[in-house]
Design an enzyme around this catalytic site. Structure first.
Site, short mmCIF file in Angstrom:
data_model
loop_
_atom_site.label_atom_id
_atom_site.label_comp_id
_atom_site.label_asym_id
_atom_site.label_seq_id
_atom_site.Cartn_x
_atom_site.Cartn_y
_atom_site.Cartn_z
N LYS A 71 -9.11 -2.25 -2.79
CA LYS A 71 -9.06 -2.89 -1.51
C LYS A 71 -10.11 -2.38 -0.59
CE LYS A 71 -5.15 -0.67 -0.97
NZ LYS A 71 -3.92 -0.04 -0.59
N ASP A 100 1.00 -0.91 0.13
CA ASP A 100 0.04 -0.09 0.01
C ASP A 100 1.02 1.13 -0.06
OD1 ASP A 100 -2.23 1.71 0.57
OD2 ASP A 100 -1.41 1.74 2.82
N ASP A 134 -1.38 -0.09 5.99
CA ASP A 134 -1.53 0.60 7.34
C ASP A 134 -3.01 0.38 7.85
OD1 ASP A 134 -2.13 2.63 5.01
OD2 ASP A 134 -2.27 4.17 6.60
N ASP A 143 0.08 5.49 0.68
CA ASP A 143 0.13 6.45 1.73
C ASP A 143 0.19 5.82 2.92
OD1 ASP A 143 -0.28 9.38 1.62
OD2 ASP A 143 -1.68 8.75 3.15
N1 PLP Z 1 -7.90 7.96 -2.02
C1 PLP Z 1 -7.55 9.19 -1.97
C2 PLP Z 1 -8.13 10.31 -2.88
C3 PLP Z 1 -6.11 9.37 -1.43
O1 PLP Z 1 -5.62 10.44 -1.63
C4 PLP Z 1 -5.68 8.48 -0.82
C5 PLP Z 1 -4.27 8.58 -0.01
O2 PLP Z 1 -3.48 9.53 -0.33
C6 PLP Z 1 -6.15 7.18 -0.72
C7 PLP Z 1 -7.31 6.93 -1.19
C8 PLP Z 1 -5.65 5.98 -0.05
O3 PLP Z 1 -4.48 5.41 -0.74
P1 PLP Z 1 -3.75 4.15 -0.34
O4 PLP Z 1 -4.62 3.02 -0.58
O5 PLP Z 1 -2.46 4.10 -0.96
O6 PLP Z 1 -3.45 4.31 1.37
CA CA Z 2 -2.74 3.39 3.32
#
Ligand code: PLP
Ligand code: CA
EC number: 3.1.3.21
Length: 307
Positions: free
Chosen positions: A221, A27, A246, A29
């Site tokens: 996910k 993943d 996370d 962020d």
């Molecule tokens: N959706 C948006 C618009 C986001 O900006 C983010 C994170 O920056 C996410 C979902 C979650 O992303 P990830 O699945 O990489 O945690």
């Molecule tokens: Ca994440």
């Protein structure tokens, strides 16, 4: 065997799970970075994994960025060089889904931005609606705009221009026979630094589902669909694949549902307190939210790989 959320690195079994893995899905962020800041030591850890011959993939629910934007961000933050085929964003995977699910000549009405539009174009899916919507009072406002006869699906992603007019148009398309409803992801909140948050795409998907009185097919996910996209691109064995995330309700749940080894990192949204709640609960469904292992940060993988 029941998952116990053991600290990775404390037992020989945990260490060999990492050493024996052929593929590691990350993943983004909250795992590799927070906003524009890389998690300290994360780039070195991924460099070591890539150097050990493991297939790295990036699996993100964020539909506001293209795969190419992720390749560039990985490079900018010092991660090992990546190709677009290693990136599975919910915008790209949604485009891929619609390229198969839409009937010939069908188009999608899109609640989303430039990234979603670019990924749809890249796979040849005709679409309309992305970006700003006509103002209330204008002839093309959603409650009275003429409907495009080619629209056979509504796709809901991250949309900073989401509006009542767009919701009207989405409902009017969805009331026609055979119109598909697809959502990129259900993340309810996007955390910001300092404990604040903004509404996630899940809020927009819910609004459209409520109006249409039906459930969307979800791409990201914890849906299996996004993992199936990984499996179509790379020949990976779920039993030798680790999902690192996370969030328990997206990353870990998807990994557990798809037969992967799951690793929670504590640099993002979910906490060990939440895991404890799931472990102590009698509800069998909550057991699916418990990861095999956890680390404080993915920088902790480095010493394990060096041993
Ligand atoms: N959706 C948006 C618009 C986001 O900006 C983010 C994170 O920056 C996410 C979902 C979650 O992303 P990830 O699945 O990489 O945690
Ligand atoms: Ca994440």
């Amino acid at each position: 065997m029941a998952k116990r959320c053991e600290r990775l690195g404390t037992s020989a079994a945990a260490r060999s799970a990492l050493r024996d893995a052929e593929a590691v899905l990350f993943d983004c962020d909250g795992v590799l970075w927070r906003g524009e800041a890389a998690i300290p030591g994360a780039a070195e850890a991924l460099g070591r994994l890539a150097g050990a011959g493991k297939q790295l993939c990036y699996v993100t629910n964020n539909s506001s960025r293209t795969r190419q934007a992720y390749v560039e961000k990985l490079q900018r933050l010092g991660f090992p060089p990546a190709e677009t085929r290693q990136v599975f964003g919910s915008a790209y995977c949604a485009a891929r889904y619609l390229s198969h699910a839409l009937p010939a000549g069908g188009a999608a009405y899109v609640l989303g931005g430039a990234a979603l539009s670019a990924e749809l174009e890249a796979v040849g899916v005709a679409h309309l609606g992305a970006g700003p919507a006509p103002e209330p009072g204008s002839a093309n406002f959603g409650s009275r705009a003429p409907l495009d006869p080619s629209v056979r699906a509504v796709l809901v992603g991250y949309d900073e221009h989401f509006s009542y007019g767009k919701l009207c148009l989405a409902l009017r398309y969805l009331m026609r026979d055979g119109c598909l409803l697809v959502g990129t992801n259900r993340d309810n909140r996007l955390p910001l630094e300092g404990g604040s948050a903004v509404p996630g795409t899940g809020c927009l998907v819910k609004a459209v589902e409520t109006a249409a009185e039906r459930e969307a097919f979800i791409i990201g996910k914890p849906s299996r669909y996004i993992f199936e996209c990984v499996g179509k691109e790379f020949n990976i064995d779920p039993a030798r694949t680790i999902m690192v995330g996370d969030r328990l309700d997206t990353d870990i749940l998807m990994g557990n549902n798809c037969g992967l080894t799951t690793l929670l990192t504590l640099t993002g949204v979910s906490t060990l307190e939440e895991v404890k709640g799931h472990l102590e609960s009698d509800c069998p469904e909550r057991k699916n939210l418990v990861p095999d292992y956890y680390v404080d940060s993915i920088a902790d993988l480095l010493p394990i790989l060096q041993d």
